[in-house]
Design a protein around this motif. Structure first.
Motif, PDB file in Angstrom:
ATOM      1  N   SER A  49       0.841  -1.206   0.000  1.00  0.00           N
ATOM      2  CA  SER A  49       0.000   0.000   0.000  1.00  0.00           C
ATOM      3  C   SER A  49       0.869   1.246   0.000  1.00  0.00           C
ATOM      4  CB  SER A  49      -0.902   0.021   1.233  1.00  0.00           C
ATOM      5  OG  SER A  49      -1.785  -1.079   1.209  1.00  0.00           O
ATOM      6  N   ASP A 107      -5.793  -0.671  -4.700  1.00  0.00           N
ATOM      7  CA  ASP A 107      -5.233  -1.318  -3.516  1.00  0.00           C
ATOM      8  C   ASP A 107      -6.195  -2.403  -3.040  1.00  0.00           C
ATOM      9  OD1 ASP A 107      -3.776  -2.036  -1.368  1.00  0.00           O
ATOM     10  OD2 ASP A 107      -3.833  -0.092  -0.350  1.00  0.00           O
ATOM     11  N   GLU A 108      -5.874  -3.637  -3.364  1.00  0.00           N
ATOM     12  CA  GLU A 108      -6.725  -4.781  -3.027  1.00  0.00           C
ATOM     13  C   GLU A 108      -8.184  -4.517  -3.373  1.00  0.00           C
ATOM     14  OE1 GLU A 108      -5.890  -6.778   0.614  1.00  0.00           O
ATOM     15  OE2 GLU A 108      -3.994  -5.700   0.823  1.00  0.00           O
TER      16      GLU A 108
HETATM   17 MG   LIG Z   1      -2.116  -2.680   2.228  1.00  0.00          MG
END
Ligand SMILES: [Mg+2]
Ligand SMILES: Nc1ncnc2c1ncn2[C@@H]1O[C@H](COP(=O)(O)OP(=O)(O)OP(=O)(O)O)[C@@H](O)[C@H]1O
Lengths: 228, 416
Positions: free
Chosen positions: A47, A169-170
């Motif tokens: 991240s 991010d994911e």
């Molecule tokens: Mg992360």
């Protein structure tokens, strides 16, 4: 041609009594139309790297370049302008404005950019929602949509100003397998068809395998796939 | 859709906190409304009071006094405190304005100025079995009529009859009532000079000012001078000006030239005007306090919204809105609350003023004295509205600045 996104010896240290190193020296160059999957164990700095590449954060050392241009000496407002024009974000938790309809959420970046008239913005937003299979959901508020639909609205919003790079991010972290696959199909299509660069963090090996390139992080460093 | 983005987001936030927003807007409205009503009341009273003074009393009074005690010759001979005089006994002369003719001539030459000289002294009036001490003022009726409202204040008889009848006198209504005298009655007047005269009531006046109506009798200047044994002496010269605002300047010039104390109506009433200033200061403080409370309400709403909407702020910043954009959103929220509050406050203020205007008292026979005198000034609306918006803007500015500085990375991390 200069890479769309480039990191040169990027280090990010959180200052404090015990400084924490989030990113420990990463050099990475991403070209137009690449679909990059960033993987790595939890806490490895995925991240943190994404925020640096997305101009939401500034490196402690090293440089981040967008289309060959060093962003180190840009003001906060200039960074914001670059995010608006060239970058689009998708987070794990869809992060839509809850009072705004799907359509209104997609319109936000266009309204800020101010490049199109009201009618044209609306047409573009509806076309984007249509591309993501949401033509019937345009006037629903986020709480009237499913998780997968919300994430697609968030992607539509990230694409609103025709960005050079979409950073995620994911994005599938909260989705079931079917919806996760839909999101990755969208990303693949974007990179392949419109030359949009996609950089996504994921935990899912099966999804990561669909990317055109994989980057693996351990303890804030690249392990392989760093060249390019 | 036509709304600018920042305004759109701001309105959405306020609608999301309707009750709290309404309360803070009402706070502003009450502050502005009370300000407008109280300002109309106080400004109206002050203006009425000032106008009454300007209408009723002379604008400048030259009296037989000096502001500085006379300098003793020995003091000017030995300057710097070499001599220190104590226990001085003033010369036992009777005071008066000596060169009154010259002063009157000089003032007559000032454009827009009317002047009248008077001599006042004590008198005891006797009618039937009643003795009343009064102030006997000698006047020149034609000049007096141009300087004071005496001619209009005559209830019975007339001012002119002072000149046409021998030994005529005008009595204040209360004085006449105390004596039991009416028009045409014959009274005995005794002055401290030892002169006793029979005088006839040729007029009764009512000014509404108690000290005049109960204590003053007018007669011809010449007659008063004889009765007080002060031939050719006056002790007051009164001026009336077309432009009452020139009074201080005229007073100062007259005093500088002739030495006698010349007091403008502003100086005479300066205590009252100081009280007005204090009243206004109190009013502004109270209204300021109400608006501060209202501003706290706005501060509260916006702080709450910011606390609830940190995620939205992070989204907007990640999309590419600048710190300035974020600040603008919350400033707009404050200003919307302030502006709606001000508009409502104008309505409240207008309504309250109308209510005040409709109130009637039972104080006096004069209808002018039985109601509030209100000043409907647009300036009050402007001040009230301006204050409200400024307070609201300031109340919004502080949390807005904090919101603009929020770091989206920290918020996104915190949520993940
Ligand atoms: Mg992360
Ligand atoms: N505010 C902070 N204070 C202290 N340490 C932090 C802070 N933010 C992040 N870290 C640490 O920095 C490292 C990198 O964090 P980061 O969120 O980038 O990892 P990640 O690879 O995204 O992990 P995950 O897969 O769990 O999301 C982690 O070890 C994390 O604990």
């Amino acid at each position: 041609m200069a890479p769309v996104l480039e990191a040169r010896d990027v280090v990010r240290v959180l200052p404090g009594e015990v400084p924490v190193t989030l990113v420990a020296g990463i050099t990475l160059s991403i070209g137009a139309g690449e679909f990059v999957a960033i993987t790595g164990p939890s806490g490895s700095g995925k991240s943190s790297l994404l925020y640096l590449l997305g101009l939401l954060d500034r490196p402690t050392e090293g440089a981040v370049l967008v289309e060959g241009r060093d962003t180190g000496d840009l003001s906060a407002a200039e960074m914001a302008r670059l995010r608006l024009e060239k970058l689009g974000f998708v987070f794990q938790f869809h992060f839509l404005l809850p009072e705004f309809s799907a359509l209104a959420n997609v319109l936000i970046p266009m309204r800020k950019l101010g490049r199109f008239g009201d009618a044209e913005m609306r047409d573009r937003a509806l076309a984007l929602l249509g591309r993501l299979g949401l033509e019937d959901q345009a006037h629903k508020r986020p709480d009237q949509l499913s998780g997968g639909q919300r994430q697609r609205v968030a992607i539509a919003r990230a694409l609103a100003n025709d960005p050079k790079v979409v950073l995620a991010d994911e994005p599938t972290g909260n989705l079931d397998t079917k919806n996760a696959q839909i999101v990755f199909d969208i990303f693949s299509g974007l990179a392949r068809d419109s030359g949009t660069t996609v950089v996504t963090v994921t935990h899912d090996e099966h999804l990561a395998a669909q990317a055109t390139r994989r980057v693996h992080l351990v303890d804030g460093r690249l392990v392989d796939g760093a060249a390019g | 859709m036509a709304l600018p983005l920042a305004l759109d987001v701001a309105v959405t936030h306020l609608l999301g906190r309707k009750r709290q927003t309404v309360v803070s807007v009402l706070g502003v409205a009450l502050g502005v409304g009370f300000f407008i009503a109280v300002a109309a009341l106080m400004q109206g009273f002050q203006t009425y009071f000032r106008q009454t003074i300007i209408d009723v009393s002379p604008h400048v009074i030259v009296s037989d006094e000096f502001r500085e005690p006379p300098v003793q010759p020995v003091e000017s001979a030995y300057r710097g405190g070499a001599v220190d005089l104590r226990g001085l006994r003033p010369e036992d002369e009777r005071r008066g304005i000596r060169d009154s003719r010259a002063i009157i001539d000089a003032i007559d030459r000032i454009p827009g100025a009317e002047v009248a000289a008077t001599l006042s002294g004590q008198v005891v009036l006797r009618f039937g079995g009643t003795d009343e001490a009064a102030t006997l003022i000698g006047i020149e009726p034609d000049r007096e009529a141009r300087v004071t409202t005496l001619a209009q204040d005559i209830e019975a008889g007339s001012l002119e009859r002072l000149e046409t009848t021998a030994n005529g006198i005008l009595l204040g209504r209360q004085l006449a009532d105390t004596l039991g005298a009416t028009l045409g009655d014959s009274l005995i007047a005794v002055t401290p000079a030892g002169v006793t005269r029979r005088v006839t009531v040729e007029g009764i006046f009512h000014t509404g000012i108690e000290t005049l109506d109960s204590n003053v009798a007018y007669t011809l200047l010449k007659r008063a001078q004889v009765m007080q044994d002060r031939i050719n002496v006056v002790n007051q010269i009164r001026l009336r000006l077309d432009d009452p605002n020139r009074a201080p300047e005229v007073a100062q010039r007259t005093e500088a030239r002739f030495g006698y104390k010349a007091e403008s109506w502003q100086e005479t009433n300066q205590n009252i005007f100081q009280i007005f200033t204090i009243q206004n200061a109190i009013m502004y403080s109270i209204v300021g306090a109400i608006l501060v409370v209202a501003a706290f309400g706005i501060f509260n709403v916006i702080s709450t919204v910011i606390f609830e909407k940190t995620r939205d702020i992070a989204i907007l910043k990640s999309i590419g809105l600048t710190e300035g954009d974020i600040r603008r959103i919350f400033l707009i929220e404050g200003l919307i609350a302030g502006m709606i509050g001000a508009l409502l406050g104008w309505a409240v203020g207008y309504g309250l003023t109308e209510v005040l205007a409709s109130i009637r008292f039972d104080f006096s026979a004069d209808p002018e004295e039985n109601r509030f005198h209100l000043d409907y000034s647009l300036l009050h609306y402007a001040i009230g509205g301006g204050f409200a918006c400024a307070a609201a803007g300031l109340a919004a500015w502080l949390p807005a600045r904090r919101a603009a500085k929020l770091n989206p990375v920290e918020i996104v991390r915190g949520a993940a």
